[in-house]
Design an enzyme around this catalytic site. Structure first.
Site, PDB file in Angstrom:
ATOM      1  NE  ARG A   1      -2.631  -1.228   3.246  1.00  0.00           N
ATOM      2  CZ  ARG A   1      -2.154  -3.102   3.161  1.00  0.00           C
ATOM      3  NH1 ARG A   1      -2.653  -3.880   2.375  1.00  0.00           N
ATOM      4  NH2 ARG A   1      -1.455  -2.907   5.373  1.00  0.00           N
TER       5      ARG A   1
ATOM      6  CD  GLU B   1      -0.729  -9.369  16.154  1.00  0.00           C
ATOM      7  OE1 GLU B   1      -0.763  -9.359  14.622  1.00  0.00           O
ATOM      8  OE2 GLU B   1      -0.872 -10.213  17.463  1.00  0.00           O
TER       9      GLU B   1
HETATM   10  P1  AMP Z   1       3.086  -2.576  11.740  1.00  0.00           P
HETATM   11  O1  AMP Z   1       5.204  -3.755  10.501  1.00  0.00           O
HETATM   12  O2  AMP Z   1       3.607  -3.409  12.488  1.00  0.00           O
HETATM   13  O3  AMP Z   1       4.475  -1.359  11.636  1.00  0.00           O
HETATM   14  O4  AMP Z   1       2.959  -2.984  10.222  1.00  0.00           O
HETATM   15  C1  AMP Z   1       3.173  -1.901   9.409  1.00  0.00           C
HETATM   16  C2  AMP Z   1       2.722  -2.837   8.317  1.00  0.00           C
HETATM   17  O5  AMP Z   1       0.953  -3.467   8.175  1.00  0.00           O
HETATM   18  C3  AMP Z   1       2.032  -1.382   7.207  1.00  0.00           C
HETATM   19  O6  AMP Z   1       1.987  -1.391   5.755  1.00  0.00           O
HETATM   20  C4  AMP Z   1       0.638  -1.346   7.249  1.00  0.00           C
HETATM   21  O7  AMP Z   1       0.124  -0.865   5.983  1.00  0.00           O
HETATM   22  C5  AMP Z   1       0.061  -2.931   7.396  1.00  0.00           C
HETATM   23  N1  AMP Z   1      -0.439  -2.728   9.223  1.00  0.00           N
HETATM   24  C6  AMP Z   1      -0.500  -3.387   9.810  1.00  0.00           C
HETATM   25  N2  AMP Z   1      -1.923  -2.741  10.793  1.00  0.00           N
HETATM   26  C7  AMP Z   1      -2.438  -2.257  10.029  1.00  0.00           C
HETATM   27  C8  AMP Z   1      -4.099  -1.872   9.587  1.00  0.00           C
HETATM   28  N3  AMP Z   1      -4.680  -1.815  11.494  1.00  0.00           N
HETATM   29  N4  AMP Z   1      -4.617  -1.513   8.979  1.00  0.00           N
HETATM   30  C9  AMP Z   1      -4.108  -1.640   8.013  1.00  0.00           C
HETATM   31  N5  AMP Z   1      -2.852  -2.069   7.289  1.00  0.00           N
HETATM   32  C10 AMP Z   1      -2.154  -2.254   8.936  1.00  0.00           C
END
Ligand code: AMP
Length: 171
Positions: free
Chosen positions: A59, A96
């Site tokens: 995205r 996760e």
């Molecule tokens: P993180 O590594 O946990 O910061 O996750 C970020 C990535 O996961 C990004 O590329 C986001 O597009 C996606 N992502 C994580 N949580 C969400 C959420 N609640 N809604 C949409 N995209 C998310």
């Protein structure tokens, strides 16, 4: 800016139970939503002398090339493992459950290049941290990290110490 939140669709329990998914396809579809999002990002970074906007699959790709164009910068994709055709550098990052890998073309960033990293959502920060490490490893200077949405309660910033972070919307 906060009224842009009305253009973001929240989908409960996607992609799995307990996750509230912030769907930016509805923001992109709205002509004013798209324009105001891109204008705000351009305003924030114009004059920052950005050479390259690095977008994160998938995205981040919706926004990064448009911002690069608006800033007169280039665009570089960071992709999931196995998608880029040429020599790559890769970085593991934790999810996760378990871990995954992101890749960048080994010659995509030149030493000293001023790089802005962009993704749609900053959640726990693991993804953005891996990308910042990749850019730094190639000799790039991460001058900013930007997100359309930041989930404050997950404290992704905690993993990105020392970085200049700008998010359009906070939840
Ligand atoms: P993180 O590594 O946990 O910061 O996750 C970020 C990535 O996961 C990004 O590329 C986001 O597009 C996606 N992502 C994580 N949580 C969400 C959420 N609640 N809604 C949409 N995209 C998310």
């Amino acid at each position: 800016m906060n009224d842009l939140k009305t253009m973001i669709r929240e989908v409960a329990d996607f992609p799995k139970s307990g996750i509230n998914f912030y769907d930016i396809t509805t923001l992109l579809k709205d002509p004013q939503g798209l324009k105001r999002t891109m204008d705000a990002l351009r305003e924030r970074y114009k004059g920052s002398d950005i050479d390259t906007v690095v977008g994160i699959e998938a995205r981040g790709f919706f926004f990064a090339p448009a911002l690069a164009y608006a800033l007169g910068a280039g665009f570089v994709p960071v992709r999931k493992a196995g998608k880029l055709p040429y020599q790559t550098r890769s970085m593991a990052y934790s999810l996760e459950y378990g871990s995954d890998k992101l890749e960048i073309h080994a010659d995509a960033i030149h030493p000293g290049e001023r790089v802005l990293i962009l993704d749609d959502v900053l959640a726990t920060g693991g993804t953005a941290k891996a990308v910042a490490d990749l850019v730094t490893e190639l000799g790039g200077k991460v001058v900013g990290m930007t997100f359309v949405i930041e989930l404050d309660f997950l404290n992704g910033r905690g993993k990105l110490a020392g970085q200049d972070i700008f998010s359009l919307l906070h939840y």
